[in-house]
Design an enzyme around this catalytic site. Structure first.
Site: not given
Ligand SMILES: Cc1ncc(COP(=O)(O)O)c(C=O)c1O
Length: 389
Positions: A188, A27, A247, A55-56, A328, A161, A249, A215
């Site tokens: 996205h 997983f 972390n 992305g951050s 929207e 973006e 990942r 890590h």
């Protein structure tokens, strides 16, 4: 008819990919992630890809890695030139690492960083430029990359973006930086639930990114590289930490979904661009609106526009009419970042950013996704037409 900001592009293939991972019982980051990294990097003709959980996080470990390069590392107090319009996490890693931001204006007709402002923004402390291609439309990252090289600066492309956008030379955005970041969040160009990627051609940065993601561990590193040499003590080597890492990942399902989405990406972009030409025909020929002038080929994340302030638009009335009709809309990216409360935490200099302020006050965008939006765009245009004054 409702017109949503976002829409799922998943199909049976993505659901099968999830099942494939469930059956494998692996997983966390594993072979699907590795395969996706290789396929994604190769799609861009870049050497290395490092997948992360957003992305951050891609932006975070990119900045972190530059602090640990052997030669010419970034240091607290170094200056970074940034555009005044982008998303919060384009900027926050810079603040978290003690860098000083110099905000420069964007162009009113592309919403991207104004390269004419670069030269005057440079000081002896400047070490880096961050550029962002806003909502699918390429910034002049080719020219910025040459400028950065000419001045000995690092260059990071936050391409979160604009996956699949092309410069006039046909090279893709997200390939010009020392580090190039991507987001695979819902809405996205490709979506993996949460997910992100860093691309680089620099082997040392590649190794730093892999350790930073995991890590600060040596586990994903070769036995001998610029940043680490393995000893013959297997017991301690199995859990050896060399960097102040995180972390971040990705999960294995995100890798598996990314592989399926990447296969569909050219078709997604084709359909997004078909919608873009409808949008351009409606709004681009009407002087009440300012839309993005394409530099190369946009991958059409969405449909941003600025209500032309010279035409004295009744902004509130327009938004009310759109809302009532269930169309929207939202602010362009995050608007003008220095206008947000969080700016009080930043060490920064804000130059003249008039265009960014106009985009903040008069800008909005409608959604784009790979299905035909002819009716939705016509509806949005008609509503704005009726309520403009
Ligand atoms: C320019 C830019 N950078 C970074 C991000 C962060 O990506 P994520 O939401 O995957 O953390 C976004 C989000 O959309 C973005 O627009």
């Amino acid at each position: 008819m409702s017109y949503k900001l976002a829409y799922s592009s998943w199909n049976q293939e993505e659901l099968n990919a999830i099942q494939r991972v469930i059956k494998s019982e692996r997983f966390s980051m594993g072979p699907e992630v590795v395969a996706f990294e290789k396929e994604f990097a190769s799609w861009h003709n870049v050497k290395y890809g490092v997948m992360v959980n957003s992305g951050s996080s891609a932006n975070l470990i990119s900045i972190a890695s530059l602090f640990h390069k052997n030669k010419n590392p970034l240091k607290p107090g170094d200056e970074v030139i940034v555009p005044a319009v982008s998303w919060s996490t384009t900027y926050t890693p810079l603040q978290q690492y003690g860098l000083k931001l110099k905000f420069i204006d964007v162009e009113i007709d592309s919403f991207n960083i104004d390269i004419a402002r670069l030269e005057e923004a440079i000081t002896p402390q400047t070490k880096m430029i961050v550029a962002v291609s806003i909502l699918g439309n390429p910034a002049a990252v080719d020219q910025i990359s040459s400028f950065a090289d000419g001045h000995g600066l690092y260059f990071m492309e936050d391409n979160c973006e604009s996956l699949g956008a092309e410069l006039p030379s046909k090279s893709k955005t997200g390939t010009f930086g020392d580090l190039n970041t991507f987001s695979f969040f819902f809405s996205h160009h490709i979506a993996t639930m949460e997910g992100g990627m860093v691309l680089t051609n620099d082997e040392e940065l590649f190794h730093l990114l892999r350790s930073m993601r995991n890590h600060g561990w040596t586990r994903d590193l070769p036995e001998c590289s610029d940043i680490y040499k393995k000893s013959d003590d297997d017991f301690f080597e199995a859990y050896r930490f060399i960097l102040p890492g995180y972390n971040v990942r990705p999960i294995e399902m995100a890798g598996a979904i990314g592989r399926e989405q990447l296969k569909k990406l050219p078709d997604f972009i084709k359909k997004r661009r078909q919608n873009l030409s409808i949008f351009q025909n409606l709004f681009g020929t009407d002087e009440r609106f300012i839309i993005q002038k394409e530099y190369g080929k946009s991958s059409a994340f969405s449909f941003p526009l600025v209500l032309n302030p010279a035409q004295k638009p009744a902004r509130k009335e327009i938004l009310k009419a759109l809302k009532k009709a269930d169309v929207e809309y939202r602010i362009i990216t995050g608007g003008c970042f220095p206008r947000h409360d969080v700016i009080k935490y930043f060490d920064c200099e804000i130059t003249n950013i008039d265009n960014a302020n106009i985009i903040h006050d008069y800008g909005l965008f409608f959604g784009n996704y790979p299905i035909d939006l002819t009716n939705e765009l016509n509806q949005a245009y008609k509503l704005m037409d009726i309520t403009f004054k």
